[in-house]
Design a protein around this motif. Structure first.
Motif: not given
Lengths: 524, 363
Positions: A290, A452, A455-456, A459, A465, A467, A478-479
Motif C-alpha cells: 500500500v 481501511r 484496502l489492507i 494488498a 494499492v 491511497v 494503512v501504508a
C-alpha cells in the motif's frame, strides 16, 4: 465594578434546547452549550454528528426549529450572517469563500461596507495580520497563496469585524502541523484579549492541547461536556463514537511481489489556470504494497489521480506502466481492463451519479471491464439489468452497505455507506491495482475502519494499492510506504515505520528531499 | 424584497406524473380566458379548437400528417436534451434535410426507379445530420454555444431554401412561382390508407420513438446519454467521451429532423417552396418537454401539439380568430410545462430583507 461582575456571571453565549429538523430527521436535538468570555471551547463530533448544523444556526445561516440562543444575557434570533456579525460573531468556514483571481484586500473588501476605500482596508488588514502573527500581503493574489495563507485571509476578514466570538470549522484539516502551530498561537492571542473561540474539530490531540472546555456531539445530541485536558484521547473518542472503534488489523506481508504500477518522471501541465502542474512524479508500487500519498489538499492530488486513472491520458505512453504495459495514452477503461480499479475523491457527480440507482452506478465503472457479464446483444450492448442488480446486492452485502429499498438512488445513501459501495464496486472485481483518492473523506468512523481494512486486505491478497489521503492517521494505519506530494512534486517513498509526523509535516510544507539530500551531500 | 427558488428536499412522485396534465389544464384555462377577452364564447371556441378536428376522418389524417414531423424531431431532440446538449436549430436541419432529399427528384426527374424514394429519405437524413454537425464541430473545437449557433443556422437554411426555389431550382414552367417542379410519382411518399392523405411519415415517427425508447432504457448508449447529461465528470470516469456525445446527439437529432423534412416535402407538399414548415422544428421543443423527454410520452404530446395546429386552422374558419392563436397556445403550453416542472423541484420563497451577506453563509 458591577459591569465586570456581570461579565463574569453572564456567559457570552448560552444555547438552550436548540433543535433543528430537516424533514423528520433531527440534525440537532435539544443542544445545550455555554461559552464563557475568553475561553477556547471545542465542539467535538464525528462527521454527521450535527456540528455544522449547530454552527450554521449560531451564525444565522439556518433557523432553529426549537430552542433559544442567548447572547450576552439577551435571547436573540440570529436572522442572517450579517446579523450574526453585527452581534459580534465571526466565522471561518472549512471551505473558503474566496475569489482566486482577486487580491487579498479585494477579497476582504467584498465582505465589508462598499464605501470603505480599498487602501484603508489593505492597511487595516496588514496591521491586524501583524498584530496576530498572521503574515499576509494584502496585494497578493489568492490563487498564488497556500491553503494556510488563504485561511489567514478568512481569519483576518473575521477579525476586522472585531468579534467577541470566533467560530472556526475544522481549521487544521487543511494545514500542515507547522501551520497549525502558528494558528494555535493566534488563537491564544485572541483568548488573551478576552475573545472566545468555538473550535470545531475531530482531532483529539489538538483539542486537548488548546481547548479549555469541550462539548461532544453524537447523532445530533450532546453526549458529553468536559475539560478535555482531564480526559484521555480514548475517553474522548468514546464520547464521540459511542463505542470503541474497531482497530484496523494488519499484519505486514513483508514479501512484496512484482512491480504493478511504475510511473517515471511524469510531467503533466496544468489544465486550468488554478490547477497544479505535476513535475517529475515517479512512483513504484509492488504487489502486496500500500503506497500512501500524503499531502495538504490542492497540491496535485487530483491531477495525479486523473493521470493515473486515465481520465486525462498523458502524452507519453511509457511514463505510466501498469502490469508491465505502457498505459499512459490509454483511457480509463483500457486501464480497467488491465485489472486496475479507481476510486475518485468526490462521490457525487464523479464516482457516482447521485440520482441514479446503485445498480446503474455499478454499471458506471464496469461497463467495459465486465462487458461479457453485464451486456448482451453484441454491438447493440443491451444492459442486463437483472445481473447488474444482483451484483449490486452482492456488493452491498459484502461491504455492509445500509440502504433503504432494494436498489435506491445513490443520493439516498449516507456518505459512509455510499463510499463503502463505491469501494466495494471495485473490490468486487479483485483488481490487481487499486488507486484511491481520499478513501474515507467525510465518512463516519465505523465505515472508515471497514474501508481501511478492505484496502489492507486487498494488498495482502497480492494487489498494488495507492491511497492518496490528507488524513495522516489513515495513512499510518494503512501504508506500507509513504510518499508526500507538495506543489505537484512527489517525494521519494519512505517505509511507514521510519517516518514521524514531524518529518511528514516538513515534507508537506514543501521542504523537499532534494534540498535535504543536497545539504547532506554538502556536509559530507 | 426578492423571490428565491429553494430546492425541495424530495420531489413528489405523484406530481411528476400529474405535472404535464396540470400544464394542459392551465393552458386550457388561460386559453378560455383569452377567448373570453376576445369576445368569443370560451366554451364554443375551445370546442372548435380542440374537439371538432377529432370528429372527422379527413381531419384525423391531417392530425397524423402534422404529428409525424413533430414526433420525429422531438424524439431526436429528447436524446440531445437528455445528454445536456441544446439543439435549438431543428427547424434548420428540417429545411436542409428537405433540400438535400429533393436533389434527386428536382435535378434528375427523368430517373424513374423504386430506389429513388429510399435514397431521398437517406439523403434527407444525412443532410440534416451534416447541418447539425456544424454546431457540433464549433462546440467541440472552439467551445461555442450550440444554442446560439444552431438557432442562427435556422435562418441560413431558410434563406438558402428561399434562394434555391427563386433561383436555380425554380420550375421553368411554373409561371414564375417560387417553387420547384412537382416530384414524380416514385419520389412521393405513399399514403397509408385509402381513406385519406396521411402518409408513411407517421410510421417512421412511431418506429423512431419506440427505437429510441428502447435505446434509452435498455442499451449502453442510452445509459451513456443519461450519465453524460447528469454529470460530465462521472461520464468521464465511466470512460464515456462528452465530446463524442456532442457529435452523436447533435447528428442523431439532425438526422431525424432531416428525415422529417424530406418526408414532409415528399409526402405532403410534393415540391419545394419558400416555406415548408409552420415551425415544426421549434414546436418539437415543446413536444419534447411536454413528453418529459420520454420517447413514448413524446408520441402523445406530438398529437396534442398537432391538434393545436389543426385547431388553429379550424378556429380561423369557424370562429374567425387569427391562426396566431395556435402560437399563443403553444407558448402557453411550454410556459406551463416548464413552470410546473420547476415547482415540482423547487418551492418559491419570498425574502423580505435584502442581505447580501447571506450569500456568504455557505459551508
Amino acid at each position: 465594578m458591577t459591569k465586570t461582575i456581570d461579565k463574569e456571571a453572564v456567559p457570552l453565549l448560552q444555547v438552550r434546547g436548540l433543535t433543528k429538523y430537516f424533514g423528520s430527521f433531527a440534525a440537532n436535538n435539544g443542544i445545550d452549550l455555554t461559552i464563557a468570555h475568553g475561553e477556547i471551547h471545542a465542539l467535538l463530533g464525528e462527521n454527521g454528528a450535527g456540528k455544522s448544523t449547530l454552527v450554521k444556526m449560531l451564525f444565522g445561516v439556518l433557523q432553529p426549529s426549537a430552542g433559544e440562543i442567548v447572547w450576552t444575557g439577551k435571547p436573540q434570533t440570529v436572522t442572517s450572517p450579517g446579523h450574526a456579525r453585527s452581534l459580534g460573531i465571526g466565522m471561518v468556514f472549512q471551505h473558503f469563500s474566496l475569489f482566486e483571481a482577486l487580491t487579498v484586500a479585494e477579497n476582504i473588501a467584498l465582505s465589508l461596507d462598499p464605501k470603505i476605500p480599498l487602501a484603508t482596508i489593505a492597511e487595516e488588514a496588514a496591521a491586524l495580520s501583524r498584530a496576530y502573527g498572521l503574515p499576509l500581503d494584502p496585494s497578493s493574489h489568492v490563487a498564488d497563496l497556500s491553503v494556510g495563507e488563504r485561511q489567514r485571509i478568512e481569519i483576518v476578514r473575521a477579525l476586522l469585524q472585531n468579534p467577541k466570538l470566533i467560530i472556526l470549522d475544522e481549521p487544521t484539516s487543511v494545514l500542515t502541523p507547522q501551520e497549525a502551530d502558528k494558528l494555535f498561537e493566534t488563537l491564544f492571542k485572541l483568548k488573551a484579549e478576552g475573545r472566545s473561540v468555538l473550535y470545531i474539530s475531530h482531532r483529539l490531540e489538538e483539542v486537548q492541547r488548546i481547548c479549555d472546555r469541550a462539548t461532544v456531539l453524537r447523532h445530533g445530541k450532546v453526549t458529553g461536556a468536559c475539560d478535555p485536558r482531564r480526559e484521555t484521547p480514548a475517553s474522548l473518542a468514546r464520547m464521540m463514537v459511542g463505542s470503541e472503534v474497531a482497530a484496523v488489523h494488519r499484519a505486514d506481508a513483508n514479501v512484496l511481489g512484482a512491480t504493478l504500477v511504475d510511473v517515471r518522471r511524469l510531467n503533466v501541465p496544468a489544465r486550468t489556470p488554478f490547477a497544479v502542474t505535476l513535475k517529475d512524479v515517479s512512483l513504484r508500487v509492488r504487489a502486496g504494497e500500500v503506497l500512501a500519498i500524503a499531502g495538504v489538499a490542492g497540491n496535485g492530488q487530483g491531477e495525479l489521480f486523473d493521470a493515473l486513472s486515465g481520465e486525462y491520458p498523458v502524452a507519453d505512453a511509457e511514463t505510466i506502466r501498469m502490469r508491465d504495459k505502457p498505459v499512459g495514452r490509454l483511457g480509463i477503461n483500457g486501464r480497467r481492463m488491465l485489472g486496475a480499479g479507481f476510486v475518485p475523491e468526490e462521490r457525487h457527480g464523479h464516482a457516482a451519479v447521485s440520482d441514479m440507482s446503485l445498480s446503474d452506478n455499478l454499471l458506471l465503472s464496469r461497463s467495459q471491464s465486465d462487458r461479457t457479464a453485464f451486456l448482451a446483444g453484441g454491438f447493440a450492448s443491451v444492459i442486463r439489468h437483472d445481473t447488474i442488480r444482483s451484483a449490486a446486492k452482492r456488493i452491498c452485502d459484502m461491504m455492509d452497505v445500509r440502504k433503504s429499498g432494494d436498489d435506491p438512488a445513490a443520493a439516498s445513501l449516507s456518505g459512509g455507506n455510499l463510499q463503502k459501495f463505491i469501494i466495494g464496486r471495485e473490490l468486487d472485481r479483485q483488481p490487481s491495482i487499486l488507486i484511491v483518492n481520499q478513501p474515507t473523506w467525510g465518512v463516519d468512523a465505523g465505515a472508515a475502519s471497514r474501508i481501511r481494512q478492505a484496502l489492507i486486505d486487498l494488498a495482502r491478497s497480492g494487489s498494488a494499492v495507492v491511497v492518496i489521503s490528507q488524513d495522516l492517521d489513515e495513512i499510518f494505519e494503512v501504508a506500507t510506504n509513504i510518499a508526500v506530494i507538495s506543489e505537484g512534486r512527489l517525494s521519494q517513498p519512505f517505509p511507514a515505520g521510519e517516518l514521524t509526523l514531524e518529518k511528514i509535516g516538513l515534507l508537506m510544507g514543501g521542504i523537499h528531499d532534494s534540498t535535504h539530500g543536497g545539504e547532506t551531500a554538502h556536509a559530507h | 424584497m426578492r423571490i428565491e427558488l429553494e430546492k425541495r428536499a424530495s420531489a413528489s412522485s405523484l406530481f411528476q406524473i400529474v405535472s404535464p396534465l396540470l400544464a394542459l389544464v392551465l393552458t386550457l384555462l388561460f386559453g378560455a380566458l383569452m377567448f373570453w377577452m376576445l369576445g368569443k364564447n370560451p366554451g364554443h371556441a375551445l370546442y372548435a379548437f380542440f374537439i371538432e378536428p377529432l370528429l372527422e376522418v379527413w381531419s384525423l389524417h391531417e392530425l397524423a400528417i402534422k404529428a409525424a414531423p413533430l414526433i420525429l424531431i422531438a424524439v431526436g431532440l429528447s436524446v440531445c436534451y437528455r445528454s445536456n446538449n441544446w439543439n435549438i436549430g431543428a427547424e434548420g436541419q428540417f429545411t436542409i434535410g428537405a433540400i438535400v432529399g429533393s436533389i434527386l427528384p428536382v435535378l434528375v426527374p427523368q430517373w424513374h426507379s423504386p430506389l429513388v424514394l429510399p435514397l431521398m429519405l437517406i439523403m434527407g437524413a444525412i443532410g440534416g445530420a451534416l447541418f447539425a454537425a456544424i454546431p457540433a464541430l464549433l462546440r467541440t473545437r472552439f467551445n461555442t454555444n450550440e444554442i446560439l449557433v444552431s438557432l442562427m443556422l435556422v435562418y441560413i437554411a431558410q434563406l438558402f431554401l428561399d434562394w434555391l426555389v427563386r433561383g436555380p431550382w425554380r420550375d421553368p414552367k411554373g409561371f414564375n412561382f417560387p417553387q420547384t417542379i412537382s416530384f414524380a410519382k416514385e419520389a412521393v411518399l405513399p399514403e397509408l390508407l385509402e381513406s385519406g392523405r396521411a402518409h408513411w411519415a407517421i410510421v417512421f415517427a412511431i418506429i423512431a420513438a419506440v427505437g429510441i425508447w428502447f435505446m434509452m432504457r435498455y442499451m449502453l448508449k442510452g445509459f451513456e446519454v443519461t450519465v453524460l447529461g447528469r454529470s460530465e465528470r462521472a461520464g468521464r470516469f465511466a470512460g464515456f467521451s462528452s465530446r463524442r456525445m456532442v457529435w452523436f446527439s447533435m447528428m442523431l437529432s439532425g438526422a431525424f429532423a432531416g428525415l422529417a423534412g424530406i418526408s414532409e416535402v415528399s409526402g405532403s407538399i410534393n415540391h419545394l417552396q419558400p416555406s415548408i414548415s409552420p415551425g415544426y422544428g421549434f414546436t418539437a421543443i415543446i413536444v419534447a418537454f411536454l413528453g418529459r423527454l420520454n420517447p413514448l410520452g413524446i408520441i402523445v404530446s406530438g398529437f396534442i401539439l398537432a391538434l393545436t395546429y389543426l385547431g388553429g386552422e379550424a378556429a380561423q374558419l369557424s370562429i374567425g380568430v387569427s391562426d396566431k392563436v395556435t402560437r399563443v397556445f403553444q407558448g402557453l403550453l411550454l410556459f406551463f410545462v416548464l413552470s410546473c416542472d420547476t415547482l415540482i423541484l423547487y418551492r418559491i420563497r419570498i425574502v423580505l430583507s435584502s442581505d447580501r451577506a447571506a450569500v456568504e453563509g455557505r459551508s
